[in-house]
Design an enzyme around this catalytic site. Structure first.
Site, PDB file in Angstrom:
ATOM      1  N   HIS A  53       0.860  -1.195   0.000  1.00  0.00           N
ATOM      2  CA  HIS A  53       0.000   0.000   0.000  1.00  0.00           C
ATOM      3  C   HIS A  53       0.887   1.233   0.000  1.00  0.00           C
ATOM      4  O   HIS A  53       2.050   1.191   0.432  1.00  0.00           O
ATOM      5  CB  HIS A  53      -0.896   0.005   1.237  1.00  0.00           C
ATOM      6  CG  HIS A  53      -1.965  -1.027   1.208  1.00  0.00           C
ATOM      7  ND1 HIS A  53      -3.098  -0.946   1.995  1.00  0.00           N
ATOM      8  CD2 HIS A  53      -2.100  -2.179   0.503  1.00  0.00           C
ATOM      9  CE1 HIS A  53      -3.877  -1.985   1.775  1.00  0.00           C
ATOM     10  NE2 HIS A  53      -3.288  -2.755   0.877  1.00  0.00           N
ATOM     11  N   GLU A  55       0.992   3.910   1.804  1.00  0.00           N
ATOM     12  CA  GLU A  55       1.499   4.353   3.109  1.00  0.00           C
ATOM     13  C   GLU A  55       2.697   3.509   3.548  1.00  0.00           C
ATOM     14  O   GLU A  55       3.703   4.042   4.029  1.00  0.00           O
ATOM     15  CB  GLU A  55       0.398   4.270   4.180  1.00  0.00           C
ATOM     16  CG  GLU A  55      -0.772   5.179   3.939  1.00  0.00           C
ATOM     17  CD  GLU A  55      -1.914   4.545   3.153  1.00  0.00           C
ATOM     18  OE1 GLU A  55      -3.039   5.057   3.231  1.00  0.00           O
ATOM     19  OE2 GLU A  55      -1.677   3.522   2.458  1.00  0.00           O
ATOM     20  N   CYS A  83      -5.871   2.336   5.761  1.00  0.00           N
ATOM     21  CA  CYS A  83      -6.595   1.131   6.172  1.00  0.00           C
ATOM     22  C   CYS A  83      -6.016   0.627   7.499  1.00  0.00           C
ATOM     23  O   CYS A  83      -5.030   1.152   8.010  1.00  0.00           O
ATOM     24  CB  CYS A  83      -6.482   0.056   5.093  1.00  0.00           C
ATOM     25  SG  CYS A  83      -4.834  -0.677   4.962  1.00  0.00           S
ATOM     26  N   CYS A  86      -2.295  -0.301   7.312  1.00  0.00           N
ATOM     27  CA  CYS A  86      -1.426   0.871   7.227  1.00  0.00           C
ATOM     28  C   CYS A  86      -1.397   1.645   8.541  1.00  0.00           C
ATOM     29  O   CYS A  86      -0.347   2.164   8.938  1.00  0.00           O
ATOM     30  CB  CYS A  86      -1.858   1.759   6.070  1.00  0.00           C
ATOM     31  SG  CYS A  86      -1.586   0.956   4.463  1.00  0.00           S
TER      32      CYS A  86
END
Length: 159
Positions: A53, A55, A83, A86
């Site tokens: 992801h 992040e 999310c 993250c």
């Protein structure tokens, strides 16, 4: 610190994701002392890695550049509310402040449901300061992605 400038940079990374059909439209940056020290563009299908992801990739980039796993003095800017996975990474990196453009509810309507809100309460108790910076550009990148990929419902996104 110019929060709008940095959130715009995160959104620009998300917009750049539209150039690669394998990417979802998420971008993040890590800032320290008013300088970008980490950059991440969503790459789960590019890297065949469910943890790729934006992040997490921004955190990895910042840690590598700074030579540390402690990002306590850094700020995260993301095109979307992080999310659960993250948020956990942000917590472990000791980042105390996060700015994001689109909320979880916003991106849900574009097909990105975070069904696993497992750590939200725990992260909140860690006092990560979460700031929602609403802006049209943040929503536009998700709308552009939806149109480009002919997605109609929230159930279409992860295919």
């Amino acid at each position: 610190m110019d929060n709008k400038k940095y959130i715009s940079q995160a959104i620009a990374l998300a917009q750049d994701c539209l150039l690669d059909a394998k990417r979802y439209p998420f971008g993040s940056i890590v800032v320290k002392d008013d300088k970008v020290v980490g950059v991440g563009m969503e790459a789960t299908r590019v890297k065949h890695d469910p943890t790729a992801h934006s992040e997490i990739l921004a955190i990895r980039d910042a840690c590598k550049k700074l030579g540390t796993s402690n990002l306590k003095d850094c700020i995260m800017y993301s095109s979307s509310e992080p999310c659960s996975m993250c948020l956990s990474a942000i917590m472990w990196a000791k980042i105390e402040t996060v700015y994001f453009a689109c909320s979880r509810e916003d991106v849900y309507h574009f097909g990105f449901p975070d069904k696993f809100k497992l750590v939200k309460k725990r992260v909140d108790s860690q006092e990560i300061k979460m700031h929602h910076i609403k802006c049209e550009a943040g929503h536009k990148v998700f709308e552009d992605w939806r149109i480009k990929n002919n997605k109609k419902t929230c159930n279409d996104a992860q295919s």
